[in-house]
Design a protein around this motif. Structure first.
Motif, PDB file in Angstrom:
ATOM      1  N   CYS A  78       0.818  -1.222   0.000  1.00  0.00           N
ATOM      2  CA  CYS A  78       0.000   0.000   0.000  1.00  0.00           C
ATOM      3  C   CYS A  78       0.854   1.275   0.000  1.00  0.00           C
ATOM      4  O   CYS A  78       0.326   2.369  -0.119  1.00  0.00           O
ATOM      5  CB  CYS A  78      -0.995   0.001   1.164  1.00  0.00           C
ATOM      6  SG  CYS A  78      -0.265  -0.132   2.801  1.00  0.00           S
ATOM      7  N   ASN A  79       2.175   1.134   0.154  1.00  0.00           N
ATOM      8  CA  ASN A  79       3.134   2.240   0.106  1.00  0.00           C
ATOM      9  C   ASN A  79       2.811   3.356   1.098  1.00  0.00           C
ATOM     10  O   ASN A  79       2.965   4.534   0.801  1.00  0.00           O
ATOM     11  CB  ASN A  79       3.237   2.795  -1.317  1.00  0.00           C
ATOM     12  CG  ASN A  79       4.559   3.513  -1.553  1.00  0.00           C
ATOM     13  OD1 ASN A  79       5.541   3.250  -0.873  1.00  0.00           O
ATOM     14  ND2 ASN A  79       4.585   4.411  -2.495  1.00  0.00           N
ATOM     15  N   LYS A  80       2.329   2.982   2.290  1.00  0.00           N
ATOM     16  CA  LYS A  80       2.013   3.941   3.342  1.00  0.00           C
ATOM     17  C   LYS A  80       2.722   3.520   4.632  1.00  0.00           C
ATOM     18  O   LYS A  80       2.905   2.332   4.875  1.00  0.00           O
ATOM     19  CB  LYS A  80       0.510   3.971   3.606  1.00  0.00           C
ATOM     20  CG  LYS A  80      -0.311   4.495   2.463  1.00  0.00           C
ATOM     21  CD  LYS A  80      -1.771   4.467   2.814  1.00  0.00           C
ATOM     22  CE  LYS A  80      -2.628   4.941   1.662  1.00  0.00           C
ATOM     23  NZ  LYS A  80      -4.048   4.808   1.950  1.00  0.00           N
ATOM     24  N   PRO A  81       3.088   4.503   5.490  1.00  0.00           N
ATOM     25  CA  PRO A  81       3.632   4.135   6.796  1.00  0.00           C
ATOM     26  C   PRO A  81       2.551   3.421   7.609  1.00  0.00           C
ATOM     27  O   PRO A  81       1.395   3.841   7.621  1.00  0.00           O
ATOM     28  CB  PRO A  81       3.983   5.478   7.433  1.00  0.00           C
ATOM     29  CG  PRO A  81       4.060   6.442   6.305  1.00  0.00           C
ATOM     30  CD  PRO A  81       3.119   5.941   5.269  1.00  0.00           C
ATOM     31  N   THR A  82       2.925   2.339   8.259  1.00  0.00           N
ATOM     32  CA  THR A  82       1.945   1.527   8.970  1.00  0.00           C
ATOM     33  C   THR A  82       2.508   0.967  10.264  1.00  0.00           C
ATOM     34  O   THR A  82       3.722   0.828  10.412  1.00  0.00           O
ATOM     35  CB  THR A  82       1.449   0.374   8.072  1.00  0.00           C
ATOM     36  OG1 THR A  82       0.477  -0.378   8.777  1.00  0.00           O
ATOM     37  CG2 THR A  82       2.583  -0.547   7.688  1.00  0.00           C
ATOM     38  N   ARG A  83       1.603   0.663  11.176  1.00  0.00           N
ATOM     39  CA  ARG A  83       2.001  -0.045  12.386  1.00  0.00           C
ATOM     40  C   ARG A  83       2.206  -1.509  12.035  1.00  0.00           C
ATOM     41  O   ARG A  83       1.700  -2.001  11.029  1.00  0.00           O
ATOM     42  CB  ARG A  83       0.930   0.110  13.452  1.00  0.00           C
ATOM     43  CG  ARG A  83       0.868   1.544  13.975  1.00  0.00           C
ATOM     44  CD  ARG A  83      -0.286   1.760  14.903  1.00  0.00           C
ATOM     45  NE  ARG A  83      -0.202   0.903  16.059  1.00  0.00           N
ATOM     46  CZ  ARG A  83      -1.190   0.710  16.924  1.00  0.00           C
ATOM     47  NH1 ARG A  83      -2.344   1.328  16.747  1.00  0.00           N
ATOM     48  NH2 ARG A  83      -1.040  -0.063  17.961  1.00  0.00           N
ATOM     49  N   VAL A  84       2.926  -2.213  12.892  1.00  0.00           N
ATOM     50  CA  VAL A  84       3.254  -3.614  12.637  1.00  0.00           C
ATOM     51  C   VAL A  84       2.379  -4.510  13.488  1.00  0.00           C
ATOM     52  O   VAL A  84       2.284  -4.338  14.702  1.00  0.00           O
ATOM     53  CB  VAL A  84       4.742  -3.890  12.941  1.00  0.00           C
ATOM     54  CG1 VAL A  84       5.076  -5.349  12.730  1.00  0.00           C
ATOM     55  CG2 VAL A  84       5.627  -3.020  12.075  1.00  0.00           C
ATOM     56  N   GLY A  85       1.727  -5.461  12.833  1.00  0.00           N
ATOM     57  CA  GLY A  85       0.969  -6.486  13.536  1.00  0.00           C
ATOM     58  C   GLY A  85       1.671  -7.818  13.358  1.00  0.00           C
ATOM     59  O   GLY A  85       2.632  -7.927  12.593  1.00  0.00           O
ATOM     60  N   HIS A  86       1.220  -8.836  14.058  1.00  0.00           N
ATOM     61  CA  HIS A  86       1.808 -10.161  13.936  1.00  0.00           C
ATOM     62  C   HIS A  86       0.728 -11.167  13.587  1.00  0.00           C
ATOM     63  O   HIS A  86      -0.409 -11.043  14.040  1.00  0.00           O
ATOM     64  CB  HIS A  86       2.511 -10.568  15.231  1.00  0.00           C
ATOM     65  CG  HIS A  86       3.744  -9.761  15.500  1.00  0.00           C
ATOM     66  ND1 HIS A  86       3.706  -8.539  16.162  1.00  0.00           N
ATOM     67  CD2 HIS A  86       5.030  -9.950  15.151  1.00  0.00           C
ATOM     68  CE1 HIS A  86       4.932  -8.055  16.235  1.00  0.00           C
ATOM     69  NE2 HIS A  86       5.761  -8.885  15.622  1.00  0.00           N
TER      70      HIS A  86
END
Length: 107
Positions: A78-86
């Protein structure tokens, strides 16, 4: 060992500071210090003496470590800054995923 949400080779975006909004690739991570070196971010000038490898010497730009709390991973899909999930895959391995588009971040 300390845990950080970024790894070497990730593309990250800077959230705050003088380099706010800049994107770059993570070169090295220091988990105990919770810092990382990002390509082209947090540059400092270094005065290099002439050596055999660099006979003329000169003033060079060097990347300094930046706190990982100021960095956010940029999702490749998506080329956006994102939080990281698992997430846990079918084979039982744990991977990092984008919170926005659920794309797997680990290669």
């Amino acid at each position: 060992m300390e845990k950080v949400h970024i790894k070497k080779g990730d593309t990250v975006c800077v959230l705050s500071g003088k380099d706010k909004g800049k994107k770059g690739k993570v070169i090295k991570v220091f988990p105990r210090k919770k810092k990382a070196i990002v390509e082209g971010v947090n540059m400092a000038t270094k005065h290099q003496k002439p050596t055999a490898n660099m006979p003329q010497g000169g003033i060079m730009g060097v990347e300094l470590p930046i706190y990982t709390s100021k960095l956010m991973i940029v999702c490749s899909k998506c080329n956006k800054p994102t939080r990281v999930g698992h997430a846990i895959l079918a084979d039982g391995s744990k991977v990092r995923v984008c919170k926005k588009c659920k794309e797997v971040l680990d290669r």
